[in-house]
Design a protein around this motif. Structure first.
Motif, short mmCIF file in Angstrom:
data_model
loop_
_atom_site.label_atom_id
_atom_site.label_comp_id
_atom_site.label_asym_id
_atom_site.label_seq_id
_atom_site.Cartn_x
_atom_site.Cartn_y
_atom_site.Cartn_z
N HIS A 1 0.80 -1.22 0.00
CA HIS A 1 0.00 0.00 0.00
C HIS A 1 0.84 1.28 0.00
O HIS A 1 0.26 2.37 0.07
CB HIS A 1 -0.96 -0.01 1.20
N HIS B 1 2.23 2.54 -2.48
CA HIS B 1 1.83 3.25 -3.70
C HIS B 1 0.59 4.10 -3.48
O HIS B 1 0.36 5.07 -4.22
CB HIS B 1 1.58 2.21 -4.81
N ASP B 2 -0.21 3.77 -2.47
CA ASP B 2 -1.46 4.48 -2.22
C ASP B 2 -1.26 5.73 -1.38
O ASP B 2 -1.96 6.72 -1.57
CB ASP B 2 -2.46 3.56 -1.51
N SER C 1 4.12 7.44 -3.76
CA SER C 1 2.94 8.01 -4.42
C SER C 1 3.18 9.41 -4.98
O SER C 1 2.54 9.82 -5.95
CB SER C 1 1.77 8.04 -3.43
N ARG D 1 -3.71 -6.31 -8.44
CA ARG D 1 -3.63 -4.95 -7.89
C ARG D 1 -2.19 -4.48 -7.84
O ARG D 1 -1.87 -3.34 -8.24
CB ARG D 1 -4.25 -4.91 -6.49
N LEU D 2 -1.29 -5.33 -7.37
CA LEU D 2 0.12 -4.96 -7.32
C LEU D 2 0.71 -4.84 -8.72
O LEU D 2 1.57 -3.98 -8.97
CB LEU D 2 0.91 -5.97 -6.49
N ARG E 1 -0.82 -3.78 -11.33
CA ARG E 1 -1.24 -2.47 -11.84
C ARG E 1 -0.36 -1.36 -11.26
O ARG E 1 -0.02 -0.40 -11.95
CB ARG E 1 -2.71 -2.21 -11.52
N GLN E 2 0.02 -1.51 -10.00
CA GLN E 2 0.91 -0.51 -9.41
C GLN E 2 2.25 -0.47 -10.14
O GLN E 2 2.74 0.61 -10.51
CB GLN E 2 1.16 -0.82 -7.93
N THR E 3 2.85 -1.63 -10.34
CA THR E 3 4.14 -1.65 -11.02
C THR E 3 4.01 -1.19 -12.46
O THR E 3 4.89 -0.48 -12.98
CB THR E 3 4.78 -3.05 -10.95
N ASP F 1 1.84 0.99 -13.66
CA ASP F 1 1.68 2.45 -13.67
C ASP F 1 3.02 3.15 -13.52
O ASP F 1 3.32 4.13 -14.22
CB ASP F 1 0.74 2.88 -12.53
N VAL F 2 3.83 2.65 -12.59
CA VAL F 2 5.13 3.28 -12.34
C VAL F 2 6.06 3.10 -13.54
O VAL F 2 6.72 4.04 -14.00
CB VAL F 2 5.76 2.73 -11.05
#
Length: 773
Positions: free
Chosen positions: A141, A143-144, A150, A186-187, A189-191, A193-194
């Motif tokens: 979390h 990234h949130d 973030s 979910r994770l 998507r985080q990676t 996006d970055v």
């Protein structure tokens, strides 16, 4: 309380020169780059110019060295020393001892065990529980809400804790293996996006990151590139996006290094093995037409780097407690880059990495020395390196950093793959099962910056402490106590351990290298497709249940830990076959790797049983640490946890408290707390080692571990002993070093005390004085 040897001190003038200067970085003019580096021809450089050193530059170097060494004589001496390190064969030919040859065989020396693709190994049992707690906890979390991620400068934001801009690179290096080990969308998507943002904003010359040309330091790119490497390894569809960006950056880095640019500070000069691993992966997996550039860049990094092999030398290595060295070792000392604890953890693998391309077998022996000396003279009992920033010795009231633990694990897992020495896997497991879990709360939403082997309480300190360079929040459990680096770097620990747990052995074998519950699905070079699962409660119990299916016969290799006092294997292979039973008499292990080789047919099962005994290890001054199997056992001092409602350790940068930013403060999850943990039982205990007895709730049947397993009293095993309270006080807000032998008279009655797995005791005493009756 360090251990000393006669030849351990490195503070000699010529040792300084050898350690720091190595081969002088390159004094070329631009056009001369072509002759030494033929790959530049493909980048538009075509002219041949001879190599020369300008007299004015030599004079300036002489002035600099004279000031640095406080005397013109020493300046002249150092200039002569540096000049002598060049190998001048003609006026236009320069070579240096660490450079790889660029003719002949352009391949790398093979690893002993080949890694399997990221994502081919999935966690089971307690390991799956822990990784899912990571995903649901702080790591998953950041990234949130955590500004270093973030609101990172890498993503167009404002937050970073260091001009090295390493925050997002560290985070990506750990989040990619976590995301793909769990198949967590979910994770992922985080990676994604970055990575999308970073690569879409790659600068026109190939630079990755927000820095302007005048402020570029390549170190922060190393963990970023490790993350990108793992992303392609796990998801081949990312190749078209990632590989061109990587090669654009490598081409730029290659040119920067030729021009003696890229290292503003020393961090990259001691951590360059990490980037070399990426270059070697590109060479072996995605070489394209870049072979010369890749090999030259490896050589350039090595040529610019500080030489670990020279430090791992009896004449240079510092064996004694660094607090006892005179003059004191400071951040400005020549030797400091080698004794910064995180550097030491990362540097352990450097020799094995370099050997792959320069074929200098002496690097392998120096690597063995380096690992052994570092963990013997500066190691903590949990398997990490003692260093509250800088190494100290063996004193149990000095700290080990969380960054050091995860980097130690990564280096040791790499070394087992590269060199095959069983001790590297043993030591990796010790760090993974002890040093790592003790630094997290049960829900993995808070961590420590430092852990002490003898730590009966965890809270903010106020005033002088014994640590070399860490502050009041050092031993507090929080989201980002003391300094943000561990918050973003810690996610790599357990996911990378999982990804190294199984390895490829030869063309048709799979090896269980780091023992743990997991399943693997892969196709071997022979074409054999294998699906294998290991269900086990190891390291808490010692039975492994393997089931497998394969498209053809294959060989399963099982690592035998060096601490095991015996083993038995029941293997059933093929339809309707009777089990075959193996012991040490009928199936000896490989003396080097510790592997036991089982030839198996297409289907079947294997039961692998290990035997473990209680062991003690001397920690100096008649103190001991207690082990059973891979686990360190520490004194149970009770447990009481009180928490704040919001985490006060989180900051936007290294200096600006997040709590002054209302909007950012509101993004902190309610579950993010500072934890104030204290003992509820006496901690000032000496024990009688002769009375140690192991107990377990596992009676040999199927035992289901609780989740979370690293909670207080959750592991099934514990040890009892006879002990008593002794006079043992507090010094600089933490327990003093244990009283000397002869000063340990019991001040209370002798009674039974309990020791539990160290990782489950957030407050504990792990280095215990031997009781005097």
């Amino acid at each position: 309380m360090g251990v000393d040897v006669d030849d351990g001190c490195a503070h000699k003038a010529d040792a300084k020169s050898e350690l720091y200067y190595g081969k002088l970085p390159f004094l070329f003019t631009k056009k001369e780059e072509v002759e030494r580096f033929p790959s530049l021809l493909s980048q538009g450089y075509t002219q041949h110019v001879t190599f020369y050193i300008k007299p004015a530059l030599l004079f300036l170097l002489f002035l600099f060295l004279s000031v640095a060494w406080n005397h013109p004589f020493w300046g002249l001496y150092r200039l002569r020393d540096i000049y002598a390190r060049f190998d001048f064969k003609s006026s236009h030919d320069m070579s240096w001892s660490n450079q790889a040859p660029l003719t002949g065989n352009l391949s790398l020396n093979p690893l002993t065990f080949a890694p399997l693709p990221l994502g081919s190994i999935k966690p089971l049992g307690w390991l799956d529980d822990q990784l899912r707690l990571m995903s649901n906890g702080l790591a998953g979390h950041e990234h949130d809400f955590y500004p270093i991620v973030s609101d990172s400068v890498w993503l167009g934001g404002q937050s970073e804790y260091s001009p090295l801009n390493e925050g997002i690179p560290y985070w990506l290096n750990g989040l990619v293996p976590l995301a793909y080990s769990l198949d967590d969308d979910r994770l992922k998507r985080q990676t994604d996006d970055v990575v999308d943002y970073i690569l879409n904003h790659q600068q026109s010359d190939g630079w990755l990151g927000p820095e302007e040309p005048a402020n570029r330091d390549i170190w922060g790119r190393f963990p970023l590139c490790l993350g990108l490497m793992q992303l392609v390894d796990a998801n081949e569809s990312k190749s078209a996006q990632v590989l061109p960006a990587l090669y654009d950056f490598v081409s730029l880095m290659h040119l920067m290094l030729i021009r003696n640019n890229g290292f503003g500070e020393f961090w990259g000069r001691v951590r360059y093995a990490d980037m070399t691993i990426v270059l070697q992966w590109l060479l072996e997996k995605h070489p394209g037409n870049h072979t010369h550039t890749l090999l030259e860049t490896m050589s350039l990094l090595n040529g610019h780097g500080l030489r670990w092999a020279n430090y791992y030398n009896r004449g240079n290595y510092i064996f004694k407690d660094l607090d006892e060295v005179q003059p004191p070792i400071t951040g400005d000392s020549v030797v400091f880059p080698y004794v910064h604890a995180v550097n030491a953890a990362q540097g352990m693998k450097a020799g094995a990495v370099i050997y792959r391309f320069n074929d200098d077998a002496s690097l392998l022996e120096s690597t063995r020395n380096g690992v052994n000396w570092t963990l013997t003279y500066h190691g903590d009992p949990a398997g990490s390196i003692t260093g509250d920033e800088r190494e100290s010795g063996l004193a149990p009231n000095r700290g080990s950093e969380l960054c050091t633990a995860v980097e130690t694990m990564y280096s040791l897992s790499y070394l087992y793959q590269a060199m095959g020495d069983r001790v590297f896997a043993d030591r990796c497991e010790r760090a993974a099962f002890n040093a790592l879990p003790v630094m997290f709360t049960n829900d993995l939403r808070a961590h420590q910056y430092l852990v002490l082997p003898n730590q009966p309480f965890s809270h903010s300190l106020h005033g002088p402490n014994p640590f070399w360079n860490t502050g009041d929040q050092s031993i507090l459990y929080g989201a980002a106590p003391n300094y943000p680096c561990c918050t973003v770097n810690m996610p790599q620990g357990l996911p990378k351990f999982l990804s190294a747990s199984f390895v490829q052995v030869g063309d048709n074998g799979i090896g269980h290298a780091l023992l743990s519950p997991a399943r693997v699905t892969t196709t071997l070079p022979s074409g054999t497709h294998v699906s294998l699962a290991c269900n086990t409660t190891y390291p808490f119990t010692f039975t492994f249940h393997y089931t497998f299916t394969a498209s053809a016969p294959f060989t399963l290799h099982l690592r035998l830990p060096s601490w095991a006092s015996g083993y038995e294997i029941h293997a059933t292979s093929g339809s309707g076959a009777a089990p075959e039973i193996y012991t040490a008499a009928s199936l000896p292990s490989d003396t080097h790797t510790g592997m036991l080789a089982l030839a198996l047919l297409e289907t079947g099962s294997v039961i692998y049983n290990l035997r473990a005994d209680i062991r003690t290890e001397d920690r100096g001054n008649d103190t001991i640490s207690v082990y059973h199997g891979a686990l360190l056992y520490a004194l149970d001092v009770g447990f009481s946890d009180s928490s704040t409602t919001k985490d006060s350790s989180i900051s936007v940068s290294g200096t600006d408290p997040l709590t002054n930013d209302t909007e950012a403060k509101n993004r902190i999850p309610a579950a993010a707390h500072d934890h104030y943990i204290r003992n509820t039982k006496p901690w000032n205990i000496a024990i009688d080692p002769a009375t140690l007895v192991y107990h377990t709730a596992d009676n040999g049947g199927e035992y289901e571990l609780p989740n979370p397993i690293w909670a207080y009293e959750a592991p099934p095993g514990y040890i009892t002993a006879q002990g008593c309270e002794i006079a043992w006080g507090i010094e600089m807000q933490v327990p003093a070093v244990p009283p000397a032998k002869g000063e340990r008279a019991c001040v209370g009655e002798v009674r039974e005390v309990v020791l539990r797995p160290y990782g489950s005791l957030k407050v504990h005493m792990a280095v215990l004085p031997v009781m005097e009756r």
